[in-house]
Design a protein around this motif. Structure first.
Motif, PDB file in Angstrom:
ATOM      1  N   ALA A 180      -6.446  -7.190   1.718  1.00  0.00           N
ATOM      2  CA  ALA A 180      -5.016  -7.659   1.649  1.00  0.00           C
ATOM      3  C   ALA A 180      -5.128  -9.117   2.260  1.00  0.00           C
ATOM      4  O   ALA A 180      -4.469  -9.770   1.502  1.00  0.00           O
ATOM      5  N   LYS A 181      -5.818  -9.288   3.172  1.00  0.00           N
ATOM      6  CA  LYS A 181      -5.654 -10.443   3.785  1.00  0.00           C
ATOM      7  C   LYS A 181      -6.401 -11.581   3.120  1.00  0.00           C
ATOM      8  O   LYS A 181      -6.057 -12.627   2.759  1.00  0.00           O
ATOM      9  N   LEU A 182      -7.411 -11.194   2.514  1.00  0.00           N
ATOM     10  CA  LEU A 182      -8.369 -11.887   1.417  1.00  0.00           C
ATOM     11  C   LEU A 182      -7.465 -12.341   0.233  1.00  0.00           C
ATOM     12  O   LEU A 182      -7.644 -13.471  -0.181  1.00  0.00           O
ATOM     13  N   PHE A 183      -6.706 -11.253  -0.152  1.00  0.00           N
ATOM     14  CA  PHE A 183      -5.980 -11.614  -1.535  1.00  0.00           C
ATOM     15  C   PHE A 183      -4.781 -12.665  -1.187  1.00  0.00           C
ATOM     16  O   PHE A 183      -4.874 -13.620  -2.188  1.00  0.00           O
TER      17      PHE A 183
ATOM     18  N   ILE B 167     -10.837   3.163   6.294  1.00  0.00           N
ATOM     19  CA  ILE B 167     -10.273   2.729   4.903  1.00  0.00           C
ATOM     20  C   ILE B 167      -8.928   1.954   5.372  1.00  0.00           C
ATOM     21  O   ILE B 167      -9.023   1.017   4.568  1.00  0.00           O
ATOM     22  N   PHE B 168      -8.356   2.173   6.363  1.00  0.00           N
ATOM     23  CA  PHE B 168      -7.282   1.231   6.480  1.00  0.00           C
ATOM     24  C   PHE B 168      -7.411  -0.204   6.627  1.00  0.00           C
ATOM     25  O   PHE B 168      -6.835  -1.023   6.382  1.00  0.00           O
ATOM     26  N   GLY B 169      -8.341  -0.134   7.679  1.00  0.00           N
ATOM     27  CA  GLY B 169      -8.987  -1.684   8.150  1.00  0.00           C
ATOM     28  C   GLY B 169      -9.667  -2.248   6.852  1.00  0.00           C
ATOM     29  O   GLY B 169      -9.386  -3.441   6.825  1.00  0.00           O
ATOM     30  N   LYS B 170     -10.363  -1.478   5.886  1.00  0.00           N
ATOM     31  CA  LYS B 170     -10.836  -2.376   4.811  1.00  0.00           C
ATOM     32  C   LYS B 170      -9.654  -2.768   3.827  1.00  0.00           C
ATOM     33  O   LYS B 170      -9.778  -3.917   3.215  1.00  0.00           O
TER      34      LYS B 170
ATOM     35  N   TYR C  13      -0.851   0.220  14.954  1.00  0.00           N
ATOM     36  CA  TYR C  13      -1.107  -0.602  13.593  1.00  0.00           C
ATOM     37  C   TYR C  13      -2.116  -1.724  13.754  1.00  0.00           C
ATOM     38  O   TYR C  13      -3.413  -1.858  12.913  1.00  0.00           O
ATOM     39  N   GLY C  14      -2.092  -2.305  15.033  1.00  0.00           N
ATOM     40  CA  GLY C  14      -3.211  -3.615  15.137  1.00  0.00           C
ATOM     41  C   GLY C  14      -4.572  -2.861  15.329  1.00  0.00           C
ATOM     42  O   GLY C  14      -5.438  -3.222  14.844  1.00  0.00           O
ATOM     43  N   GLU C  15      -4.686  -1.742  16.206  1.00  0.00           N
ATOM     44  CA  GLU C  15      -6.166  -1.052  16.078  1.00  0.00           C
ATOM     45  C   GLU C  15      -6.456  -0.501  14.985  1.00  0.00           C
ATOM     46  O   GLU C  15      -7.812  -0.668  14.721  1.00  0.00           O
ATOM     47  N   ALA C  16      -5.646   0.008  14.028  1.00  0.00           N
ATOM     48  CA  ALA C  16      -6.206   0.709  12.756  1.00  0.00           C
ATOM     49  C   ALA C  16      -6.528  -0.588  11.836  1.00  0.00           C
ATOM     50  O   ALA C  16      -7.287  -0.307  11.100  1.00  0.00           O
ATOM     51  N   ALA C  17      -5.681  -1.556  11.933  1.00  0.00           N
ATOM     52  CA  ALA C  17      -5.988  -2.527  10.837  1.00  0.00           C
ATOM     53  C   ALA C  17      -7.245  -3.024  10.976  1.00  0.00           C
ATOM     54  O   ALA C  17      -7.937  -4.100  10.077  1.00  0.00           O
TER      55      ALA C  17
END
Length: 84
Positions: free
Chosen positions: A63-66, A55-58, A46-50
């Motif tokens: 979501a973090k910015l929101f 697309i999942f990273g974006k 999950y950490g590597e993908a995030a």
């Protein structure tokens, strides 16, 4: 002679039951260890993908910015709503 045979049979049964119980305990320990490895593998993936560029990273970045924006705006909106 028959009581000796019964004792041997009972001892074999007890040994078999003991071996089965020890095997069950070892299997339970292996299952718990495997669950721990599975949890760590899922966290790492999950950490590597995030943090990736796909697309999942974006989506994760948006979501973090929101969440940051929401945390910054809520106090101001509450002050306007309650005090003004």
């Amino acid at each position: 002679m028959e009581s000796l045979q019964n004792q041997l049979t009972e001892k074999e049964r007890q040994t078999q039951v003991y071996d089965q119980a020890v095997a069950a305990l070892k299997a339970k320990g292996v299952r718990q260890e495997a669950r721990g490895y599975a949890v760590m593998a899922s966290f790492l993936s999950y950490g590597e993908a995030a943090l990736g560029d796909r697309i999942f990273g974006k989506i994760s970045h948006v979501a973090k910015l929101f969440c940051i924006l929401f945390a910054m705006l809520v106090p101001s909106l509450l002050i306007w709503r309650v005090l003004l």
